[in-house]
Design a protein around this motif. Structure first.
Motif, PDB file in Angstrom:
ATOM      1  N   ARG A   1       6.092   3.234   6.447  1.00 61.68           N
ATOM      2  CA  ARG A   1       5.029   2.729   5.558  1.00 61.68           C
ATOM      3  C   ARG A   1       5.569   2.339   4.174  1.00 61.68           C
ATOM      4  O   ARG A   1       4.889   1.662   3.401  1.00 61.68           O
ATOM      5  CB  ARG A   1       3.956   3.825   5.386  1.00 61.68           C
ATOM      6  CG  ARG A   1       3.004   3.947   6.545  1.00 61.68           C
ATOM      7  CD  ARG A   1       1.870   2.913   6.461  1.00 61.68           C
ATOM      8  NE  ARG A   1       0.904   3.268   5.428  1.00 61.68           N
ATOM      9  CZ  ARG A   1       0.513   2.442   4.460  1.00 61.68           C
ATOM     10  NH1 ARG A   1       0.994   1.226   4.380  1.00 61.68           N
ATOM     11  NH2 ARG A   1      -0.379   2.832   3.563  1.00 61.68           N
TER      12      ARG A   1
ATOM     13  N   CYS B   1      10.451   7.180   0.587  1.00 62.63           N
ATOM     14  CA  CYS B   1       9.273   6.501   0.033  1.00 62.63           C
ATOM     15  C   CYS B   1       8.947   7.055  -1.353  1.00 62.63           C
ATOM     16  O   CYS B   1       8.404   8.153  -1.489  1.00 62.63           O
ATOM     17  CB  CYS B   1       8.070   6.673   0.964  1.00 62.63           C
ATOM     18  SG  CYS B   1       6.585   5.869   0.338  1.00 62.63           S
TER      19      CYS B   1
ATOM     20  N   ASP C   1      -3.552   7.157   3.316  1.00 59.11           N
ATOM     21  CA  ASP C   1      -3.056   7.819   4.531  1.00 59.11           C
ATOM     22  C   ASP C   1      -1.942   8.813   4.204  1.00 59.11           C
ATOM     23  O   ASP C   1      -1.861   9.895   4.794  1.00 59.11           O
ATOM     24  CB  ASP C   1      -2.583   6.782   5.569  1.00 59.11           C
ATOM     25  CG  ASP C   1      -1.520   5.829   5.022  1.00 59.11           C
ATOM     26  OD1 ASP C   1      -1.422   5.673   3.781  1.00 59.11           O
ATOM     27  OD2 ASP C   1      -0.783   5.241   5.830  1.00 59.11           O
TER      28      ASP C   1
ATOM     29  N   PRO D   1      -1.880   4.596  -1.208  1.00 59.85           N
ATOM     30  CA  PRO D   1      -1.630   5.060   0.166  1.00 59.85           C
ATOM     31  C   PRO D   1      -2.458   6.297   0.532  1.00 59.85           C
ATOM     32  O   PRO D   1      -1.933   7.408   0.614  1.00 59.85           O
ATOM     33  CB  PRO D   1      -0.131   5.362   0.152  1.00 59.85           C
ATOM     34  CG  PRO D   1       0.160   5.741  -1.262  1.00 59.85           C
ATOM     35  CD  PRO D   1      -0.813   5.007  -2.137  1.00 59.85           C
TER      36      PRO D   1
ATOM     37  N   THR E   1       5.213   8.024  -2.002  1.00 59.00           N
ATOM     38  CA  THR E   1       4.719   9.276  -1.422  1.00 59.00           C
ATOM     39  C   THR E   1       5.216  10.466  -2.246  1.00 59.00           C
ATOM     40  O   THR E   1       4.471  11.418  -2.496  1.00 59.00           O
ATOM     41  CB  THR E   1       5.133   9.381   0.061  1.00 59.00           C
ATOM     42  OG1 THR E   1       4.601   8.245   0.746  1.00 59.00           O
ATOM     43  CG2 THR E   1       4.603  10.647   0.703  1.00 59.00           C
TER      44      THR E   1
ATOM     45  N   GLY F   1       2.292   1.705  -5.460  1.00 59.55           N
ATOM     46  CA  GLY F   1       1.190   2.267  -4.679  1.00 59.55           C
ATOM     47  C   GLY F   1       0.371   3.287  -5.463  1.00 59.55           C
ATOM     48  O   GLY F   1      -0.765   3.586  -5.107  1.00 59.55           O
TER      49      GLY F   1
ATOM     50  N   ILE G   1       3.628  -0.186   1.371  1.00 63.90           N
ATOM     51  CA  ILE G   1       2.896   0.417   0.240  1.00 63.90           C
ATOM     52  C   ILE G   1       3.296  -0.273  -1.060  1.00 63.90           C
ATOM     53  O   ILE G   1       2.456  -0.660  -1.870  1.00 63.90           O
ATOM     54  CB  ILE G   1       3.175   1.937   0.135  1.00 63.90           C
ATOM     55  CG1 ILE G   1       2.618   2.681   1.347  1.00 63.90           C
ATOM     56  CG2 ILE G   1       2.583   2.502  -1.153  1.00 63.90           C
ATOM     57  CD1 ILE G   1       3.077   4.134   1.448  1.00 63.90           C
TER      58      ILE G   1
END
Ligand SMILES: Cc1cc2nc3c(=O)[nH]c(=O)nc-3n(C[C@H](O)[C@H](O)[C@H](O)COP(=O)(O)OP(=O)(O)OC[C@H]3O[C@@H](n4cnc5c(N)ncnc54)[C@H](O)[C@@H]3O)c2cc1C
Length: 290
Positions: A27, A79, A40, A38, A82, A204, A31
């Motif tokens: 992902r 990421c 999710d 994000p 994240t 993101g 993103i």
């Protein structure tokens, strides 16, 4: 003194490394490209209970910022956004833990730990970033409340947050003791989150200006005793800065991972690129500096 990770930290590292590889890595590009929040990934972090990691045991956490850094580093490796979701949640957490009253801690920490609540932290203004003492936002005491007026920039997560910790000066003076942090809840009259910045990276997780026009907050929303704000900000930064460094190390490790995979898969002049000694030196330098 041992510098090795504990068994518990190794478990966190193994869990996050596996989840990052299996559920996050694919992902990462999308993103940042779409600059969409994000949700999710947020839900995944909640599901795994990872927001809880640095919280004291009474809130279900490990009480260890090193454990938190391990998780941030592993996500940062695949990421950046994240990893940022964890970091941005843990800055208001650190401030409330450092300076909040017991009542404020009970009100906000369980939600931040579980992910039921999202928070943001705002000191930066157009004329003052590193120099927190230069803020101009003012909070005027009126009976049992404060009226806050001013503007902020670069407040990350404000657009999705339930509350923002806003730094403002009380009284007329400019001394460090005039700085306080206020819990400003979403939807409070006069409080507006501006348009998100079109950033070069970390796209993101939105960063936005804040506008405060005579925003009325109860005195109970001042974090800790009057005049402690600057100290709380510095204590929160002491916790968050190593995490920001951990995210950078993860990012650098991710660059090594990509480079290493590329040079082993690519051929030039009849041989694998990884067999050129000059390229190996560069990879070695990257590893040493990470
Ligand atoms: C992606 C992103 C997200 C952010 N999120 C938030 C957030 O959620 N909340 C928030 O409040 N702020 C946030 N910020 C703002 C950030 O905290 C500031 O950018 C930072 O504090 C630096 O301030 P400044 O940009 O005003 O630079 P300045 O403080 O003006 O610094 C300018 C330059 O001078 C150097 N400098 C400054 N002081 C010294 C010194 N004493 N010695 C040597 N060099 C010095 C700096 O290193 C820099 O190179 C965010 C910024 C970015 C880019």
């Amino acid at each position: 003194m041992s510098y090795a990770l504990t068994d518990e930290q190794l478990e966190i590292q193994a869990l996050v490394r596996r989840v990052a590889r299996e559920r996050v890595a694919q992902r990462a590009d999308e993103i940042d490209r779409t600059a969409e929040y994000p949700q999710d990934m947020y839900d995944l972090l909640r599901e795994l209970g990872l927001f809880t990691v640095p919280f004291p045991a009474e809130y279900g956490g490990t009480g260890s910022m090193l454990s938190a850094a391990v998780a941030v580093e592993e996500f940062g490796r695949v990421c950046y956004n994240t990893a940022y979701l964890l970091l941005v949640q843990w800055l208001p957490f650190s401030a409330i833990l450092a300076g909040g009253s017991l009542e404020q801690q009970r009100r906000f920490l369980p939600g931040l730990a579980s992910g039921a609540l999202r928070g943001a932290f705002s000191t930066t203004e157009p004329q003052s970033g590193s120099d927190v003492s230069g803020i101009r936002t003012r909070a005027r005491k009126v009976d049992d409340s404060y009226r806050i007026t001013g503007s902020k920039i670069w407040c990350t997560n404000a657009a999705v947050s339930d509350f923002v910790l806003v730094a403002a000066k009380t009284g007329e003076g400019d001394a460090l003791g005039s700085i306080n942090l206020f819990i400003v809840e979403r939807g409070t009259k006069g409080f507006q989150v501006g348009r998100k910045e079109d950033k070069m990276g970390a796209r993101g997780v939105p960063s936005s200006p804040l506008f405060l026009d005579d925003v009325l907050v109860p005195a109970d929303n001042r974090l800790g005793p009057e005049g402690r704000g600057f100290k709380i900000v510095m204590e929160a930064f002491n916790k968050s800065r190593p995490l920001i460094a951990a995210r950078a190390i993860g990012l650098a490790q991710g660059a090594i991972d990509h480079s290493s995979a590329f040079i082993q898969g690519r051929r030039a002049f009849g041989q694998q690129v990884s067999d050129f000694q000059g390229v190996r030196w560069m990879l070695a330098d990257m590893a040493i500096q990470t």
